[in-house]
Design a protein around this motif. Structure first.
Motif, PDB file in Angstrom:
ATOM      1  N   ARG A  23      76.077 -72.055  -0.291  1.00 32.09           N
ATOM      2  CA  ARG A  23      77.134 -72.899  -0.864  1.00 32.09           C
ATOM      3  C   ARG A  23      76.695 -74.355  -0.945  1.00 32.09           C
ATOM      4  N   ASN A  24      76.042 -74.838   0.110  1.00 33.97           N
ATOM      5  CA  ASN A  24      75.629 -76.243   0.140  1.00 33.97           C
ATOM      6  C   ASN A  24      74.548 -76.555  -0.888  1.00 33.97           C
ATOM      7  N   LYS A  59      73.987 -74.552  -3.618  1.00 37.30           N
ATOM      8  CA  LYS A  59      74.348 -73.935  -4.899  1.00 37.30           C
ATOM      9  C   LYS A  59      73.231 -73.023  -5.399  1.00 37.30           C
ATOM     10  N   CYS A  60      72.614 -72.344  -4.444  1.00 42.43           N
ATOM     11  CA  CYS A  60      71.535 -71.404  -4.736  1.00 42.43           C
ATOM     12  C   CYS A  60      71.940 -70.034  -4.200  1.00 42.43           C
ATOM     13  N   LEU A  61      71.501 -68.976  -4.838  1.00 41.32           N
ATOM     14  CA  LEU A  61      71.842 -67.629  -4.389  1.00 41.32           C
ATOM     15  C   LEU A  61      71.269 -67.337  -3.008  1.00 41.32           C
ATOM     16  N   GLN A  62      72.037 -66.625  -2.195  1.00 38.55           N
ATOM     17  CA  GLN A  62      71.546 -66.218  -0.879  1.00 38.55           C
ATOM     18  C   GLN A  62      70.243 -65.428  -1.004  1.00 38.55           C
ATOM     19  N   GLU A  63      70.240 -64.471  -1.931  1.00 38.57           N
ATOM     20  CA  GLU A  63      69.073 -63.614  -2.095  1.00 38.57           C
ATOM     21  C   GLU A  63      67.843 -64.414  -2.497  1.00 38.57           C
ATOM     22  N   LEU A  64      68.044 -65.434  -3.339  1.00 37.27           N
ATOM     23  CA  LEU A  64      66.913 -66.239  -3.785  1.00 37.27           C
ATOM     24  C   LEU A  64      66.407 -67.136  -2.657  1.00 37.27           C
ATOM     25  N   LEU A  76      70.341 -65.660 -12.361  1.00 35.63           N
ATOM     26  CA  LEU A  76      71.671 -66.095 -12.785  1.00 35.63           C
ATOM     27  C   LEU A  76      72.630 -66.140 -11.604  1.00 35.63           C
ATOM     28  N   ALA A  77      73.410 -67.193 -11.538  1.00 33.98           N
ATOM     29  CA  ALA A  77      74.421 -67.327 -10.488  1.00 33.98           C
ATOM     30  C   ALA A  77      75.784 -66.939 -11.043  1.00 33.98           C
ATOM     31  N   PRO A  78      76.691 -66.459 -10.193  1.00 34.20           N
ATOM     32  CA  PRO A  78      78.058 -66.199 -10.660  1.00 34.20           C
ATOM     33  C   PRO A  78      78.636 -67.435 -11.339  1.00 34.20           C
ATOM     34  N   ARG A  90      73.548 -77.538  12.350  1.00 36.12           N
ATOM     35  CA  ARG A  90      74.278 -76.749  13.340  1.00 36.12           C
ATOM     36  C   ARG A  90      75.493 -76.091  12.675  1.00 36.12           C
ATOM     37  N   GLY A  91      75.668 -74.817  12.902  1.00 37.17           N
ATOM     38  CA  GLY A  91      76.780 -74.084  12.311  1.00 37.17           C
ATOM     39  C   GLY A  91      76.456 -73.441  10.972  1.00 37.17           C
ATOM     40  N   ASP A  92      75.265 -73.724  10.432  1.00 35.65           N
ATOM     41  CA  ASP A  92      74.878 -73.123   9.153  1.00 35.65           C
ATOM     42  C   ASP A  92      74.553 -71.643   9.311  1.00 35.65           C
TER      43      ASP A  92
END
Length: 283
Positions: A106-107, A109-114, A240-242, A97-99
């Protein structure tokens, strides 16, 4: 006769360097060429990628055409794995809930796009509580080999991808190696930077900005630029992640020594952790 042989040899060189996707390469004019490369191609055609990767690994560090072909074939095997649910370290995340897509990124540690790509998400605003999402850790690093004009992505000691560098602007091939990091990925619309960075949009062109100020782009952006094909940049933006380590390699021998020392230290650290855990369990 000599001119005919030279012509045929040049044709074979071109077919290998450009990549013959229509079928296996012609090895008849390369009597000293490792048979494993031809065998790896046959295994890949049969869908036996794990066996092919095993044959290719000893040639990752080879020089010349042999090494480049082995690295490129390895990329054809590993990139689809790393950008799919078959990623060797894929795991499940349960939406709470709230995600939203940013919080999930962030939780995990994976890219949003991926995350969107792995889960077939078109509208990231429609996540549901309890939904299971596949995510993967982003531990890859990038090596830019300026002398060889190659960019390679590594996950520890595993080669993930290898790309040809199209050109270098403002970057010399002599001097010390330079270690920096990926600062951000820019989204491009019509060649111009667009304000959609970090919104989970996967289907846009990308350029990569390093902390050192160097830019990886399809066209010269002014200043220090490493030029790659746009499709390769789009893949790199998902691999690659930032914050990912990026090394501009000018001295190959020194870099090999540095990497060997770092791997030895990592192995020692891992061994020390195991020893400490065993001591605690005995107590």
């Amino acid at each position: 006769m000599k001119s005919i042989f030279l012509t045929l040899s040049a044709a074979v060189c071109c077919s290998v360097l450009l990549g013959d996707e229509e079928g296996p390469a012609n090895y008849s004019l390369w009597p000293r060429r490792p048979a494993e490369l031809a065998q790896a191609r046959r295994l890949m055609a049969e869908g036996k990628n794990s066996e092919a990767a095993y044959l290719l690994r000893p040639y990752w560090s080879a020089e010349g055409i042999v090494g480049r072909e082995a690295r490129q074939l390895t990329g054809l095997i590993n990139v689809p794995r790393y950008l799919s649910r078959q990623h060797p370290h894929a795991f499940l995340y349960t939406v709470k809930r709230g995600d939203n897509i940013a919080r999930v990124a962030r939780n995990t540690k994976c890219l949003q796009e991926l995350i969107m790509l792995l889960n077939g998400i078109v509208d990231p605003s429609r996540l549901m509580v309890g939904q299971k999402l596949v995510a993967v850790p982003m531990n890859q690093r990038l090596e830019l080999h300026v002398a060889h004009l190659e960019a390679s992505v590594w996950d520890g000691d595993i080669l993930v991808a290898d790309y040809a560098i199209e050109g270098l602007e403002g970057i010399g091939s002599k001097g010390k190696n330079e270690v920096t990091a990926l600062k951000s990925c820019e989204c491009l619309v019509g060649g111009a930077t667009a304000r959609v960075v970090g919104t989970g949009k996967a289907a846009v062109d990308r350029s990569l900005v390093l902390s050192s100020g160097c830019v990886l782009a399809a066209e010269h952006r002014g200043g220090r630029t490493v030029r790659l094909k746009q499709r390769d940049l789009n893949e790199l933006a998902l691999l690659l992640a930032p914050g990912a380590e990026v090394c501009l390699v000018r001295d190959e021998e020194a870099y090999a020594e540095e990497r060997a020392a770092r791997q030895a230290q990592q192995a020692q650290d891992a061994s020390d952790e195991v020893d400490e855990a065993e001591e605690v369990s005995e107590e």
